[in-house]
Design an enzyme around this catalytic site. Structure first.
Site, PDB file in Angstrom:
ATOM      1  N   LYS A  30       0.913  -1.278   0.028  1.00  0.00           N
ATOM      2  CA  LYS A  30       0.054  -0.193   0.108  1.00  0.00           C
ATOM      3  C   LYS A  30       0.822   1.267   0.176  1.00  0.00           C
ATOM      4  O   LYS A  30       2.061   1.250   0.227  1.00  0.00           O
ATOM      5  CB  LYS A  30      -0.984  -0.186   1.248  1.00  0.00           C
ATOM      6  CG  LYS A  30      -0.139  -0.004   2.576  1.00  0.00           C
ATOM      7  CD  LYS A  30      -1.224   0.046   3.781  1.00  0.00           C
ATOM      8  CE  LYS A  30      -0.527   0.017   5.057  1.00  0.00           C
ATOM      9  NZ  LYS A  30      -1.433   0.104   6.087  1.00  0.00           N
ATOM     10  N   ARG A  57      -9.698   1.118  15.958  1.00  0.00           N
ATOM     11  CA  ARG A  57      -9.743   2.183  14.638  1.00  0.00           C
ATOM     12  C   ARG A  57     -10.797   1.491  13.972  1.00  0.00           C
ATOM     13  O   ARG A  57     -11.745   2.289  13.834  1.00  0.00           O
ATOM     14  CB  ARG A  57      -8.164   1.730  14.296  1.00  0.00           C
ATOM     15  CG  ARG A  57      -8.062   2.881  12.904  1.00  0.00           C
ATOM     16  CD  ARG A  57      -6.662   2.735  12.088  1.00  0.00           C
ATOM     17  NE  ARG A  57      -6.304   1.482  11.851  1.00  0.00           N
ATOM     18  CZ  ARG A  57      -5.237   1.013  11.501  1.00  0.00           C
ATOM     19  NH1 ARG A  57      -4.266   1.921  11.251  1.00  0.00           N
ATOM     20  NH2 ARG A  57      -4.881  -0.408  11.066  1.00  0.00           N
ATOM     21  N   TYR A 108      16.623  31.350   2.112  1.00  0.00           N
ATOM     22  CA  TYR A 108      15.469  32.113   2.545  1.00  0.00           C
ATOM     23  C   TYR A 108      15.561  32.411   3.874  1.00  0.00           C
ATOM     24  O   TYR A 108      16.006  31.755   4.918  1.00  0.00           O
ATOM     25  CB  TYR A 108      14.390  31.489   2.482  1.00  0.00           C
ATOM     26  CG  TYR A 108      13.661  31.157   0.970  1.00  0.00           C
ATOM     27  CD1 TYR A 108      13.753  32.514   0.117  1.00  0.00           C
ATOM     28  CD2 TYR A 108      13.553  29.954   0.279  1.00  0.00           C
ATOM     29  CE1 TYR A 108      13.170  32.395  -1.277  1.00  0.00           C
ATOM     30  CE2 TYR A 108      13.352  29.760  -1.014  1.00  0.00           C
ATOM     31  CZ  TYR A 108      12.993  31.082  -1.837  1.00  0.00           C
ATOM     32  OH  TYR A 108      12.888  31.029  -3.128  1.00  0.00           O
ATOM     33  N   MET A 124      11.746  24.624  -1.908  1.00  0.00           N
ATOM     34  CA  MET A 124      10.968  23.882  -2.489  1.00  0.00           C
ATOM     35  C   MET A 124      11.702  22.539  -3.082  1.00  0.00           C
ATOM     36  O   MET A 124      11.356  21.632  -3.352  1.00  0.00           O
ATOM     37  CB  MET A 124       9.847  24.307  -3.358  1.00  0.00           C
ATOM     38  CG  MET A 124       8.994  23.496  -3.973  1.00  0.00           C
ATOM     39  SD  MET A 124       7.737  24.453  -5.025  1.00  0.00           S
ATOM     40  CE  MET A 124       6.861  25.336  -3.744  1.00  0.00           C
TER      41      MET A 124
END
Length: 555
Positions: free
Chosen positions: A225, A323, A450, A499
């Protein structure tokens, strides 16, 4: 231990794989032939390093897939590589192309050799052959398929038109002196400099390691998964299917559907089915987890509309995780519903541990096992067919093997991460790597990135690498909290992570633009990064962006 003439001594071979052991024995034979003393042989054998012989799978241009095996060329390895190609071509419906160099040191006359090669590639379903080398070119008449021949790699590259390759699975197989890596680089899809390398041999090793801890009859569900825990689900699923795994498990129906489209035929369990996904489940024969009465009744109703009978489902018990799942008090009603219809049958019943990886929760884990066992017993007593039972996850396999029951679920351990502190021999599967783009020499007091957060305390060499938070590099690793590995040495991350780029301090490291950088892998374990971020390895692995190119390889 070896004996040769007057010598009788011992050596240590620093390998475990057959090919490297064979190479080491050749080295021993050469040293014995040249009458080297035993102590020199012992010393030299310890210092041997393996020859790179890995088979890589890469994305290619024009929807092609490249299998790069440009390290050796002989009949046996050709057959192995063709089998590897054949399985993937059949699954993906791609045309099969072989780029093959002259084959050396076979002891066969050229005509006999290439007649044998022609028979092999015809039998393996190759549809297009590109032969490179003077000898294979001289024997072109032996090959009865679409073909073209070139005397050298350079002459092929000079005439190469990328538009000539489209939707093909291309096996590049050649002797080292032909430098077929140049062909691989030309046909490879040029993307991001950042890559995630996935070692399929490590997947096989880890699977076999856990299998060795189980009874022969115990089945294994392999969790793929979340895009195979970030590693890419199809190649992993295909590898596990080839190794004889019993089930795969995905999170949602769409993941299972993609695997079916790619040619995965083994049973696939869907852990979080949605009401809107029933048609997808049925269309691709995916087996859903059933955790509530609403879901159970809804899937029965949908199945009745389609005239289904005996469709397998997996009943989830909430034994203490709290859950999803049926509680013990629900079991009588679950049995009534199952026995009052013929659309679905319970193929398995299972539950999840809440803390099987921690010794302090062992009493609770045992209570969970007791609760689950009572529920499973009740379900089996009221069923006419055998229902498989499973509660063990990776940690459970390692810590509670006596409760393996009929089946176990292998998750994070498959990917080389141990959920417990005790080493258990797992191999690293995924390695996130990038390259140095540029290096600048800056003075003390200068700031980096930054917000001017990276303030240099000394004259420094600062390298920029093309990976940022959009690729999955957590921004909290910036400003010295995290590091990377460059040429075997650790380099701190300087300033804020951007980024698409981040900066690292390489002042004390001998490096240059183009050198490889490891974000995590063999030299910097993903578990260490998780600890720094106060999270778990799962999050690190599954955070790697899909824009990062995956490269699969086998040794």
């Amino acid at each position: 231990e070896y004996t040769y003439l007057q010598y009788h001594s011992y050596i240590t071979i620093p390998f475990v794989e057959d090919a490297s052991i064979e190479n080491a024995i050749h080295c021993l034979a050469v040293m014995l032939y040249y009458n080297r003393p035993p102590e020199a042989i012992t010393d030299r054998m310890k210092r041997l390093t393996p020859v790179a012989m890995r088979m890589e799978v890469k994305e290619g241009i024009n929807n092609c897939l490249i299998i790069n095996d440009s390290y050796n060329s002989d009949i046996n390895s050709l057959t192995i590589a063709l089998d590897f190609q054949n399985r993937r071509a059949a699954a993906k419906g791609m045309r099969r192309t072989l780029i093959l160099s002259d084959i050396y040191q076979t002891g066969l006359p050229p005509a006999s050799l290439y007649r044998k090669v022609a028979d092999i590639i015809l039998h393996k379903g190759i549809e297009r052959l590109i032969g490179i080398g003077p000898v294979i070119s001289d024997n072109a008449y032996l090959f009865n398929l679409e073909k073209e021949f070139y005397p050298t790699t350079e002459s092929f590259l000079a005439q190469l038109d990328p538009a000539d390759f489209h939707n093909e699975l291309i096996l590049i197989k050649g002797a080292r002196e032909f430098h077929f890596e140049l062909i691989s680089e030309t046909l490879e899809l040029k993307q991001h400099e950042t890559i995630l390398e996935i070692n399929l041999d490590a997947i096989v090793h880890n699977y076999n390691l856990f299998k060795s801890k189980l009874r022969p009859e115990t089945k294994i569900i392999c969790m793929v998964k979340a895009f195979g825990y970030g590693a890419g689900s199809y190649e992993l699923a295909k590898t596990l299917q080839d190794r004889g795994a019993d089930f795969l498990a995905v999170a949602v129906a769409d993941e299972g559907a993609e695997l079916r489209k790619a040619g995965i035929t083994m049973p696939i369990l869907v852990m979080n089915p949605e009401m809107s996904s029933f048609r997808t489940l049925f269309s691709y024969y995916l087996e859903p987890e059933i955790y509530s009465f609403e879901l159970l009744r809804a899937i029965i109703a949908e199945g009745e509309k389609l005239g289904l009978a005996g469709y397998p489902v997996h009943i989830k018990i909430d034994s203490g995780m709290h859950r999803l799942g049926f509680e013990e008090k629900d079991m009588e009603q679950v049995v009534e519903i199952l026995n009052d219809q013929t659309v679905v049958i319970a193929r398995s019943v299972f539950s999840h541990f809440a803390g099987s990886d921690e010794k302090r929760f062992d009493d609770y884990s045992h209570r969970q096992i007791e609760t689950f066992s009572r529920c499973a017993d009740y379900l089996q007593q009221h069923s006419k067919h055998k229902i498989l039972r499973h509660i063990l996850n990776t940690a459970g396999i390692l810590r509670f093997p006596e409760y393996q029951m009929d089946m176990v679920r292998l998750g994070i351990g498959l990917y080389g991460v141990s959920p417990i502190d005790t080493p258990c021999g797992l191999e690293t599967v995924s390695a996130l790597k990038t390259t140095i783009l540029q290096i600048k020499t800056l003075s003390a007091g200068e700031t980096i990135g930054y917000g001017r957060k990276g303030v240099l305390s000394r004259d420094s060499r600062i390298a920029a690498i093309p990976i940022g938070y959009a690729d999955g590099l957590d921004r909290h690793l910036g400003n010295g909290k995290g590091c990377v590995v460059v040429n075997g040495k650790r380099a701190a991350i300087v300033g804020n992570i951007c980024m698409d780029v981040c900066m690292i301090d390489v002042t004390d490291i001998d490096c240059k633009p183009g050198d490889r950088v490891e974000i995590f892998g063999e030299q910097l374990p993903v578990t260490e990064i998780a600890e720094k971020l106060d999270t778990i390895p799962y999050e690190i692995l599954t955070s790697v962006s899909t824009r990062v190119k995956r490269i699969y390889y086998r040794e």
